[in-house]
Motif scaffolding. Structure first.
Motif, mmCIF file in Angstrom:
data_model
loop_
_atom_site.group_PDB
_atom_site.id
_atom_site.type_symbol
_atom_site.label_atom_id
_atom_site.label_comp_id
_atom_site.label_asym_id
_atom_site.label_seq_id
_atom_site.Cartn_x
_atom_site.Cartn_y
_atom_site.Cartn_z
ATOM 1 N N ALA A 128 46.774 40.195 48.174
ATOM 2 C CA ALA A 128 47.684 40.726 47.160
ATOM 3 C C ALA A 128 48.142 39.623 46.214
ATOM 4 O O ALA A 128 48.237 39.829 45.003
ATOM 5 N N VAL A 129 48.399 38.440 46.741
ATOM 6 C CA VAL A 129 48.811 37.317 45.892
ATOM 7 C C VAL A 129 47.647 36.870 45.014
ATOM 8 O O VAL A 129 47.811 36.628 43.816
ATOM 9 N N GLY B 277 58.296 35.534 42.777
ATOM 10 C CA GLY B 277 57.948 36.947 42.697
ATOM 11 C C GLY B 277 56.859 37.352 43.675
ATOM 12 O O GLY B 277 56.813 38.495 44.113
ATOM 13 N N PHE B 278 55.999 36.425 44.049
ATOM 14 C CA PHE B 278 54.915 36.771 44.971
ATOM 15 C C PHE B 278 55.425 36.999 46.387
ATOM 16 O O PHE B 278 54.718 37.531 47.216
ATOM 17 N N SER C 232 58.612 44.386 47.457
ATOM 18 C CA SER C 232 57.937 45.521 46.827
ATOM 19 C C SER C 232 56.426 45.340 46.790
ATOM 20 O O SER C 232 55.677 46.323 46.811
ATOM 21 N N GLN C 233 55.946 44.124 46.725
ATOM 22 C CA GLN C 233 54.507 43.869 46.684
ATOM 23 C C GLN C 233 53.900 43.722 48.077
ATOM 24 O O GLN C 233 52.717 43.992 48.270
ATOM 25 N N ASN C 234 54.683 43.275 49.040
ATOM 26 C CA ASN C 234 54.132 42.911 50.344
ATOM 27 C C ASN C 234 54.514 43.849 51.477
ATOM 28 O O ASN C 234 54.212 43.556 52.631
ATOM 29 N N SER D 77 45.111 38.584 43.979
ATOM 30 C CA SER D 77 44.658 39.579 43.018
ATOM 31 C C SER D 77 45.588 39.720 41.820
ATOM 32 O O SER D 77 45.280 40.452 40.888
ATOM 33 N N ARG D 78 46.702 39.042 41.815
ATOM 34 C CA ARG D 78 47.655 39.150 40.707
ATOM 35 C C ARG D 78 47.266 38.319 39.501
ATOM 36 O O ARG D 78 47.939 38.340 38.499
ATOM 37 N N GLY D 79 46.202 37.583 39.578
ATOM 38 C CA GLY D 79 45.754 36.816 38.425
ATOM 39 C C GLY D 79 45.440 35.388 38.807
ATOM 40 O O GLY D 79 45.590 34.967 39.950
ATOM 41 N N ARG D 80 44.989 34.649 37.804
ATOM 42 C CA ARG D 80 44.621 33.253 38.037
ATOM 43 C C ARG D 80 45.852 32.436 38.343
ATOM 44 O O ARG D 80 46.900 32.594 37.725
ATOM 45 N N LEU D 81 45.711 31.525 39.292
ATOM 46 C CA LEU D 81 46.830 30.672 39.674
ATOM 47 C C LEU D 81 46.888 29.399 38.838
ATOM 48 O O LEU D 81 47.945 28.818 38.659
#
Length: 110
Positions: free
Chosen positions: A44-45, A83-84, A88-90, A47-51
């Motif tokens: 999930a972390v 935020g990661f 709500s995301q995890n 897939s949220r975009g490039r780090l």
């Protein structure tokens, strides 16, 4: 192990073997749920975009530039956002881990 369990509890051989199989299945399911929860949260972390690139699209020349500690693409923004780690995301991963822990503890307690 079955012989020691039979002596300690006085249960018959067939019941003791079945109970051991059920306990091992519960342990396996609990361990798999814990691993699946950790993998889910890691994916999930990711897939949220490039780090490594704070701006996924190039900013227009007259647009605002990101407020970074160092110039260029970096993993270190000036202010660290957490935020990661949000619930709500995890929550699916945390739920899987929680159920896995409860299954493992149920084998120990019962």
């Amino acid at each position: 192990m079955t012989v020691l369990y039979q002596r300690a509890t006085g249960e018959s051989g067939a019941f003791a073997k079945r109970k051991e199989r059920v306990e091992m299945a519960v342990i396996l399911i609990g361990a798999l749920l814990i691993v699946a929860g950790i993998v889910y949260m890691a994916l999930a972390v990711l897939s949220r975009g490039r780090l490594s690139d704070p701006t996924p699209f190039p900013a227009p020349p007259d647009g605002p530039t990101p407020n970074l500690a160092t110039p260029g693409p970096t993993l270190e923004p000036r202010r660290r956002g957490l935020g990661f780690l949000g619930l709500s995301q995890n929550w699916p991963g945390l739920l899987m881990i929680g159920i896995g822990v409860m299954l493992l503890l149920s084998v120990v307690v019962l």
